[in-house]
Every structure is written in C-alpha cells, then in structure tokens.
Design a protein around this motif. Structure first.
Motif, PDB file in Angstrom:
ATOM      1  N   ALA A 129       0.832  -1.205   0.000  1.00  0.00           N
ATOM      2  CA  ALA A 129       0.000   0.000   0.000  1.00  0.00           C
ATOM      3  C   ALA A 129       0.867   1.255   0.000  1.00  0.00           C
ATOM      4  O   ALA A 129       0.598   2.224  -0.723  1.00  0.00           O
ATOM      5  N   THR A 132       2.340   1.706  -3.372  1.00  0.00           N
ATOM      6  CA  THR A 132       1.354   2.267  -4.297  1.00  0.00           C
ATOM      7  C   THR A 132       1.333   3.780  -4.200  1.00  0.00           C
ATOM      8  O   THR A 132       1.249   4.487  -5.215  1.00  0.00           O
ATOM      9  N   ILE A 145      -2.138  -1.929  -7.065  1.00  0.00           N
ATOM     10  CA  ILE A 145      -3.540  -2.135  -6.692  1.00  0.00           C
ATOM     11  C   ILE A 145      -4.033  -3.482  -7.210  1.00  0.00           C
ATOM     12  O   ILE A 145      -4.753  -4.217  -6.513  1.00  0.00           O
ATOM     13  N   CYS A 149      -5.692  -6.635  -5.052  1.00  0.00           N
ATOM     14  CA  CYS A 149      -6.984  -7.229  -5.400  1.00  0.00           C
ATOM     15  C   CYS A 149      -6.832  -8.712  -5.718  1.00  0.00           C
ATOM     16  O   CYS A 149      -7.699  -9.534  -5.358  1.00  0.00           O
ATOM     17  N   ILE A 187      -7.919  -0.023   1.018  1.00  0.00           N
ATOM     18  CA  ILE A 187      -8.472   0.412  -0.266  1.00  0.00           C
ATOM     19  C   ILE A 187      -9.472   1.543  -0.053  1.00  0.00           C
ATOM     20  O   ILE A 187      -9.425   2.574  -0.736  1.00  0.00           O
ATOM     21  N   HIS A 190      -7.796   4.903   0.881  1.00  0.00           N
ATOM     22  CA  HIS A 190      -7.098   5.588  -0.202  1.00  0.00           C
ATOM     23  C   HIS A 190      -8.056   6.123  -1.263  1.00  0.00           C
ATOM     24  O   HIS A 190      -7.785   7.156  -1.868  1.00  0.00           O
ATOM     25  N   TYR A 191      -9.163   5.427  -1.493  1.00  0.00           N
ATOM     26  CA  TYR A 191     -10.122   5.935  -2.472  1.00  0.00           C
ATOM     27  C   TYR A 191     -10.923   7.102  -1.926  1.00  0.00           C
ATOM     28  O   TYR A 191     -11.471   7.890  -2.694  1.00  0.00           O
ATOM     29  N   TRP A 201      -6.092   7.120  -4.533  1.00  0.00           N
ATOM     30  CA  TRP A 201      -6.112   6.129  -5.608  1.00  0.00           C
ATOM     31  C   TRP A 201      -7.288   6.376  -6.542  1.00  0.00           C
ATOM     32  O   TRP A 201      -7.605   5.526  -7.377  1.00  0.00           O
ATOM     33  N   LEU A 206     -10.353  -0.839  -9.952  1.00  0.00           N
ATOM     34  CA  LEU A 206     -10.393  -1.714  -8.782  1.00  0.00           C
ATOM     35  C   LEU A 206     -11.145  -2.975  -9.178  1.00  0.00           C
ATOM     36  O   LEU A 206     -12.336  -2.925  -9.462  1.00  0.00           O
TER      37      LEU A 206
END
Length: 362
Positions: A129, A132, A145, A149, A187, A190-191, A201, A206
């Motif tokens: 992470a 990223t 990412i 996933c 996730i 970050h989104y 992100w 995703l």
C-alpha cells in the motif's frame, strides 16, 4: 502467492542525439537572427551598402568584433544545448534509479504476501500500500492495486470451527482473515482521499471480481470520475460496503452476478451523474441494500435480470432526474422494494413485468 508479478516497464525521457540537437538549434538561431536583421533594415530604412567603399581599419575592427560576437554566441548556444542534454541524461538516470528501487520494493512486498506467516503477510500488505502511494507512474500504481486485489481473489482455507481439536488451525485462519480485512480497509481509505492527494487512488481501476466480502469496505464520500470498479460475482457474506455520500460522475460500477447474502450495501445520498452502474443478474438473498435519498441525474442504473429473493431494497426519497433505471426481467420472491416518496422528473424508469409487488411506490 504462487508467482511474482512484475511491474510494467516505463518509458524513459526521450533524448535527442547531440549532433541533431546542435544542428537544429544553430539553424534556428541563424534564421531568427537573419529575420531580426531584415526587419530592422526595413524599419530603419537602412541605406544601401556602397560596394566601392574601401575597407579601413575601423571597419575591419568592427567586423572582427562582430565575428567574435558570433563565435561567442554560437559557443554559448552549444554550451546551452550540452547542458540541457546533460540535464536530460541526469533525469533519465534518476528515473531509472527510482524505477529500479520501486521494482526492488515491489518484489520484496509481493514475496511477503506469499509468506506462510500471517504477520509477514500483513507487513507485505502495508508495504505494498505504501509502495502504491510512492509509485512514480500511474501504471505502476495500478499494478500495485491489481496485486492487492488479486490477493483477495486467492482461495483460502475455510473456518475450521471452534472445536478445541482444531484450535491451532482456527487461530491461523483468524490471523489470515485479519490480513484479508486489512486490504479492503486500506483500499477504502485511499479511495476516499481527495483526487490529486499523494495517497489518493481515485481514477485507478479496482477489480474485486469473485471475492468474498465479510468485513468492511468503506467508500463514503469518495468521488469517482473515471476508472472501473468491478464487484462482479462478489459474495457479500456478513460484510458492509458503504458508498454513502459518494459521487459517481463517470466511470463504471459493476455488481454483475453479485450475491448479497447478508450484511449491508448502502448508497445513501449518493449522487449518480453519468455513471454506468450495473446489477445485472445480481441476487439479493438477504442483505440490506439502501439507495435512500440517492440522486440519479444521468447515466444508467441497470437491474436487468436481478433476483430479489429476500431482504429489503430501499429507494426511499430517491430522485430520478434524467437517469435511465431498469428492472426488466427482474424477479421478486419474498423481498420488497421501497420507493417511498421517490420522485421521477425525467429520464426513464423501467419497472418489472406485471404481477410483482412493489411496496410504497410514489
């Protein structure tokens, strides 16, 4: 993990050959100087040159000064081009160093994800992470990412149960589940970060296709303007997915063939403006699904072929103002859809075939 995924190669800054650069620069400078000279001659009405005039010492000195000035100017021009090329070479070298360091960190993090120890795997998740966030290019960020996933999509050992004879296996299962729950949390964090922020992100794809969500995945307040979010064939088994107050002004959100067994999916006060949202052939078999106070301005919300078997799906106070919403070929057996105080002012709302029950349709 069985295999190590390599990040895609990056294009280094383009470098002109030094000869070509010098030639092009010299010709450009000569043309510019000639153009300026002609313009000045025309503007100042400079008299014609007397071809019979003799070259005296004063004129010769002026010509020498002019020659030295031209040579000095060309030298400065060459030095400038050489300095520019050196800078570009330094930038290319720095780019290679950053990419090499990223690749080394990437390999280490992916190796940690495949370790037998849950604690090491958890460290690999946080390392990936962070990697990223530090990715030098969008492609490398997307690769990181994708790996996170892909880890969620890997098959895992089921819960052995609370029996004392399986206590060690259960502890190992619970530790690995903590790793699986950490990835969706990261996730979501970050989104939700604003676009353009170092940790954001947003805009990246995703792909959670086929995963089982039994934890918390929180996108509340996130803004989705591009990219694809795939939840196709996910199984919601006691988990929570929140899109409350999110804005979808583009991109795609795919819940095709998802199975909402238990838990909650909420889009309360979400705004859909040009997004493509698909629940095609999804199964609502026990989870609570909320679109309350949602605003559907443009785009498509597609429930074609969905099966509402159990649990409520609520569009209470939702506003449909230009979006296309379809429930064609959908079926209801034991579930209820609530459209209490929902309004339709534009667009299209294609409901079910006859003989199905819709509770409190406005």
């Amino acid at each position: 993990m069985a295999a190590t995924t390599k990040p895609p190669a990056n294009h280094e800054p383009r470098l002109w050959r030094i000869g070509r650069a010098l030639t092009a620069t010299s010709l450009g400078a000569a043309a510019a100087a000639g153009g300026v000279f002609l313009v000045l001659v025309a503007l100042l009405d400079f008299p014609k040159i007397d071809t019979n005039a003799k070259l005296d010492a004063s004129n010769l000195f002026e010509l020498l000064k002019l020659s030295f000035g031209v040579v000095a100017g060309l030298g400065a021009l060459v030095a400038l081009v050489v300095a520019y090329r050196r800078q570009r070479l330094d930038e290319a070298s720095a780019h290679r160093d950053v990419t090499r360091l990223h690749t080394e960190r990437f390999t280490t993090a992916v190796t940690q994800l495949g370790d037998d120890s849950p604690a090491v795997r958890l460290g690999g998740v946080h390392a990936l992470a962070g990697l990223t966030d530090d990715a030098p290019t969008r492609d490398l960020r997307q690769t990181c990412i994708d790996v996170l996933c892909a880890y969620l999509r890997l098959p895992h050992t089921p819960d052995p149960g609370p029996d004392l004879e399986h206590q060690q296996e259960r502890h190992h299962f619970l530790a690995l589940r903590e790793v699986h729950h950490t990835i969706p949390r990261l996730i979501g964090d970050h989104y939700r970060a604003p676009a353009g922020a170092p940790r954001s992100w947003q805009g990246c794809d995703l792909d959670l296709t086929g995963t089982t969500i039994d934890g918390r995945l929180d996108f509340h307040g996130a803004i989705f303007t591009e990219g694809k979010l795939s939840f196709a064939r996910v199984i919601l088994d006691g988990g929570t997915v929140r899109f409350d107050d999110a804005i979808f002004s583009g991109g795609r959100l795919d819940f095709r063939e998802a199975d909402f067994k238990s838990g909650e999916v909420s889009f309360n006060r979400a705004r859909f403006d040009g997004a493509l949202v698909r629940f095609v052939d999804a199964r609502f078999s026990g989870a609570d699904v909320e679109f309350s106070e949602g605003v559907f301005l443009k785009g498509l919300l597609d429930f074609t072929g969905a099966a509402f078997n159990h649990g409520p799906v609520s569009f209470t106070k939702a506003r449909f103002c230009g979006a296309s919403v379809t429930f064609l070929r959908a079926s209801i057996t034991g579930a209820a859809l609530f459209f209490d105080k929902a309004t339709v002012s534009d667009g299209s709302l294609s409901l079910f075939q006859p003989a199905v029950r819709i509770e409190q349709l406005a």
